[in-house]
Design an enzyme around this catalytic site. Structure first.
Site, PDB file in Angstrom:
ATOM      1  N   ARG A 241      21.214   5.673 -35.769  1.00 21.04           N
ATOM      2  CA  ARG A 241      20.900   7.353 -35.519  1.00 21.04           C
ATOM      3  C   ARG A 241      19.913   7.359 -34.482  1.00 21.04           C
ATOM      4  O   ARG A 241      18.983   6.677 -34.240  1.00 21.04           O
ATOM      5  CB  ARG A 241      20.453   7.619 -36.830  1.00 21.04           C
ATOM      6  CG  ARG A 241      21.208   7.821 -38.133  1.00 21.04           C
ATOM      7  CD  ARG A 241      22.396   9.018 -37.990  1.00 21.04           C
ATOM      8  NE  ARG A 241      23.088   9.133 -39.183  1.00 21.04           N
ATOM      9  CZ  ARG A 241      24.327   8.311 -39.347  1.00 21.04           C
ATOM     10  NH1 ARG A 241      24.810   7.727 -38.243  1.00 21.04           N
ATOM     11  NH2 ARG A 241      25.198   8.851 -40.390  1.00 21.04           N
ATOM     12  N   ASP A 265      25.256   4.298 -29.118  1.00 21.60           N
ATOM     13  CA  ASP A 265      26.572   5.059 -29.514  1.00 21.60           C
ATOM     14  C   ASP A 265      26.008   6.357 -30.339  1.00 21.60           C
ATOM     15  O   ASP A 265      26.994   7.030 -30.936  1.00 21.60           O
ATOM     16  CB  ASP A 265      27.110   3.916 -30.602  1.00 21.60           C
ATOM     17  CG  ASP A 265      28.522   4.457 -31.142  1.00 21.60           C
ATOM     18  OD1 ASP A 265      29.160   5.076 -30.447  1.00 21.60           O
ATOM     19  OD2 ASP A 265      28.672   4.565 -32.563  1.00 21.60           O
ATOM     20  N   GLU A 270      23.081  14.988 -31.281  1.00 22.64           N
ATOM     21  CA  GLU A 270      24.394  14.901 -31.102  1.00 22.64           C
ATOM     22  C   GLU A 270      25.125  15.895 -31.408  1.00 22.64           C
ATOM     23  O   GLU A 270      24.864  16.584 -32.563  1.00 22.64           O
ATOM     24  CB  GLU A 270      24.759  13.492 -31.224  1.00 22.64           C
ATOM     25  CG  GLU A 270      25.193  13.094 -32.703  1.00 22.64           C
ATOM     26  CD  GLU A 270      25.453  11.494 -32.918  1.00 22.64           C
ATOM     27  OE1 GLU A 270      24.900  10.684 -32.463  1.00 22.64           O
ATOM     28  OE2 GLU A 270      26.396  11.672 -33.796  1.00 22.64           O
ATOM     29  N   HIS A 288      29.211   8.078 -30.536  1.00 17.06           N
ATOM     30  CA  HIS A 288      29.527   8.207 -31.938  1.00 17.06           C
ATOM     31  C   HIS A 288      30.636   7.339 -32.277  1.00 17.06           C
ATOM     32  O   HIS A 288      31.520   8.178 -33.168  1.00 17.06           O
ATOM     33  CB  HIS A 288      29.020   9.391 -32.811  1.00 17.06           C
ATOM     34  CG  HIS A 288      28.421   8.778 -34.078  1.00 17.06           C
ATOM     35  ND1 HIS A 288      27.560   9.573 -34.712  1.00 17.06           N
ATOM     36  CD2 HIS A 288      28.747   8.021 -34.897  1.00 17.06           C
ATOM     37  CE1 HIS A 288      27.223   8.893 -36.056  1.00 17.06           C
ATOM     38  NE2 HIS A 288      28.072   7.939 -35.980  1.00 17.06           N
TER      39      HIS A 288
HETATM   40  C1  8YV Z   1      30.682   8.040 -39.302  1.00 19.16           C
HETATM   41  C2  8YV Z   1      28.161   7.034 -39.528  1.00 19.16           C
HETATM   42  O1  8YV Z   1      31.834   7.930 -38.831  1.00 19.16           O
HETATM   43  O2  8YV Z   1      28.806   6.715 -41.772  1.00 19.16           O
HETATM   44  C3  8YV Z   1      28.059   6.805 -40.860  1.00 19.16           C
HETATM   45  O3  8YV Z   1      26.896   7.040 -41.378  1.00 19.16           O
HETATM   46  O4  8YV Z   1      27.339   6.963 -38.669  1.00 19.16           O
HETATM   47  C4  8YV Z   1      29.576   7.213 -38.551  1.00 19.16           C
HETATM   48  O5  8YV Z   1      30.011   5.954 -38.385  1.00 19.16           O
HETATM   49  C5  8YV Z   1      30.162   9.413 -39.319  1.00 19.16           C
HETATM   50  O6  8YV Z   1      28.836   9.676 -39.759  1.00 19.16           O
HETATM   51  C6  8YV Z   1      31.121  10.476 -40.185  1.00 19.16           C
HETATM   52  O7  8YV Z   1      30.413  11.104 -41.129  1.00 19.16           O
END
Ligand code: 8YV
Length: 324
Positions: A241, A265, A270, A288
């Protein structure tokens, strides 16, 4: 005739196979234009719904949860991270919260490795040079990056994704260091060096990969003091994050040359990332994409649906319940 299926608000446009199963089992309120709900429009759209299937960009904070209709019994997030859902506020209202662990481990670890390699080998600069038609040919000193094989990789957060990242890095003969709330078993550790205090790991990191969830304790954990403890020329990778990194401090270290580069990423706030990143050639940046494979996004959707179906159709405890 009244529809007897539970009603589920899907806050985003989900993959076709996921929406097919969602609409087969539920009275689904879809979002075909994939517009982002703000708090008032989300609570309005949730009227008469039993559950919400949301994603990481949705802010289900305490105020939004307090304003949700009383019919809401569950929030199933299409993500493993759930910092966007105030789980304690949901619990107060007897709303269950579930996430989608495991299924995105490999895809996210792949992107972490891509960020590591992209940052080390100056992939952004090489690709930009070529696409700008500026490449005049191979040169002995052109775009020399940082060697990866045999280097030390420190992993902050050795959960499922951190361990999968370590497995990939071992194939590059990297030496693994890690810090985690608890030490792994020798079987899981596979020779990695544990640092009970993550600050003690920093001096051993040619590469530092962030694989810890976003919590009040990890917010801006990668700050100026910790970056200063990394060896000169180190590379920072973040696929967890954005909020775990202090952007100002990271950008300053990338500008000063203390850090060779970064592979990112995820970004705080974001998709509005810190403007400073755009000017840095030594940052390999992705929007991301950690879980963005067809297989993974389907598996995440099916897992979210397993949670919804278990609770709303069978009145049983969902398999991936999260608690505060
Ligand atoms: C998701 C992610 O695609 O699952 C997670 O926590 O960070 C991602 O890879 C995104 O958050 C979709 O809600």
């Amino acid at each position: 005739m009244a529809n007897s299926k539970p009603r589920v608000l899907a806050t985003r446009l989900f993959p076709p196979d996921v929406e097919a199963r969602l609409t087969a089992h539920f009275d689904a309120v879809l979002n075909p234009e994939d517009r982002l709900y703000d708090s008032p429009s989300l609570t309005k759209a949730a009227a008469g719904c039993d559950a919400i299937m949301c994603a990481a960009g949705d802010s289900l904070n305490a105020a939004t949860i307090a304003a949700l209709p009383t019919s809401i019994r569950m929030i199933a997030t299409f993500s493993v991270g759930y910092e966007h859902v105030d789980v304690a506020a949901a619990a107060k209202r007897n709303i269950l919260v579930a996430n989608t662990p495991d299924v995105l481990t490999d895809a996210t670890a792949d992107i972490a490795m891509l960020c590591l390699l992209g940052a080390a080998r100056r992939a952004h600069e090489g690709a930009a040079l070529l696409r700008a038609h500026h490449w005049v040919g191979w040169a002995p000193t052109q775009l020399m990056g940082t060697h990866v094989t045999g280097k030390r990789l420190g992993i902050f957060g050795m959960g499922r994704i951190g361990q999968a990242m370590a497995d990939r890095a071992r194939a590059f003969r990297m030496q693994i260091h890690y810090s985690n709330r608890s030490r792994l078993s020798p079987d899981e550790e596979k020779g990695a060096v544990f640092h009970a205090n993550p600050d003690d790991m920093l001096a051993h990191c040619d590469f530092l990969s962030i694989n810890a969830p976003m919590t009040p304790q990890t917010r801006k954990w990668v700050n100026a003091e910790r970056i200063a403890r990394l060896p000169k020329g180190a590379i920072v990778v973040n696929t967890a994050r954005g909020g775990v990194v202090d952007d100002e401090a990271l950008i300053a270290a990338l500008k000063s040359g203390h850090l060779a580069s970064a592979g990112l990423d995820v970004f705080d706030g974001e998709p509005k990332l810190h403007q400073g990143y755009y000017d840095l050639t030594n940052a390999f940046l992705l929007p991301h994409m950690g879980s963005a494979t067809v297989e993974t996004r389907n598996a995440m959707g099916f897992k979210a649906l397993d949670n919804l179906e278990t609770y709303l159709l069978r009145n049983q405890t969902p398999p991936n319940l999260v608690t505060a």
